[in-house]
Design an enzyme around this catalytic site. Structure first.
Site: not given
Length: 248
Positions: A91, A93, A163, A5-7, A209, A169, A230-231
């Site tokens: 998600h 967010e 999640e 997930n690049w966001k 993470s 994150g 994610g990251g």
């Protein structure tokens, strides 16, 4: 499955370079690999993975209506026509920043399935819920409300991503035991609602993470079927290492 997930990260130029680098490093992954990319990149990234059996693209969101005066939104029909296979829904967010709740997410999941899109449905608890020991109740409610109207054959097209919000994150990862416990609990809930055959074939991802140094141990847990990353999905070396951590 390993989904990234690049966001709201990467320009179109950077995104194409990232996908090409990952595919060069892992030309024939042993698992399904999904790139969850910003809307502006969907069609270009889809062209890069087109025809590869184990690479696919996910939208990061879609609207619950067929069409209409919803400026800035994407419909399920648009995504399908562009060749997109998956859509990330629910998600944390989107829940926090856009006010989405499980009833709305249920509408989106049904709309996605109606058009042949495969939802990656995200669920998970915040830190205060975990500290109070109520995580199974909260996640159970999310599962029940968001998936309540589905039939068993529809659920076979859904991927669930657990999640824990406190791990997204933050650099803090749920322990292998915590992840396995919740994944097993989700599978039990699906068994009770849809039957053991559906539950046993369900893909349940862990997100929060996920990194190259913890992916193999997490993915080795019996009810963890991969990760929503994610990251680490923004770095070709890291994402390739996570893809290669899947051994089954």
């Amino acid at each position: 499955m390993v989904a990234g997930n690049w966001k709201m990260n990467t320009t179109p130029t950077e995104g194409k370079a990232l996908v090409k680098a990952v595919m060069d490093k892992v030309p024939n992954p042993s698992t399904k690999v999904v790139f969850g990319v910003p809307a502006i990149q969907l069609m270009e990234i889809q062209e890069l993975v087109k025809g590869h059996p184990n690479y696919a693209v996910a939208a990061q969101n879609m609207h619950q209506e067929e069409s209409g005066a919803y400026t800035g939104e994407l419909s399920a029909a648009m995504l399908v026509d562009a060749g997109i296979e998956y859509v990330i829904l629910g998600h944390s967010e989107r829940r926090d920043y856009a006010g989405e709740d499980d009833d709305l997410i249920n509408l989106k999941i049904n709309q996605a399935l109606k058009h042949g899109l495969k939802p990656i449905y995200c669920c998970g608890e915040k830190l205060d819920i975990r500290q109070a020991g109520n995580q199974e109740v909260v996640v159970g409610r999310q599962i029940e409300q968001a998936l309540s109207s589905l039939e068993a054959d529809q659920l076979s097209q859904v991927v669930i991503a657990y999640e824990p919000v406190w791990a997204i994150g933050t650099g803090v990862t749920a322990s292998n035991e915590q992840a396995q416990q919740m994944h097993a609990n989700i599978r039990r809930m699906i068994t009770n609602q849809f039957g053991s055959e559906v539950a046993n074939n369900l893909t349940i991802l862990y997100g929060g993470s996920v990194k190259p140094n913890n992916a193999a141990e997490l993915f080795a847990e019996p009810d963890v079927d991969g990760g929503l990353v994610g990251g680490a999905s923004l770095d070709a070396d890291s994402f390739a290492a996570i893809i290669n951590a899947v051994r089954r």
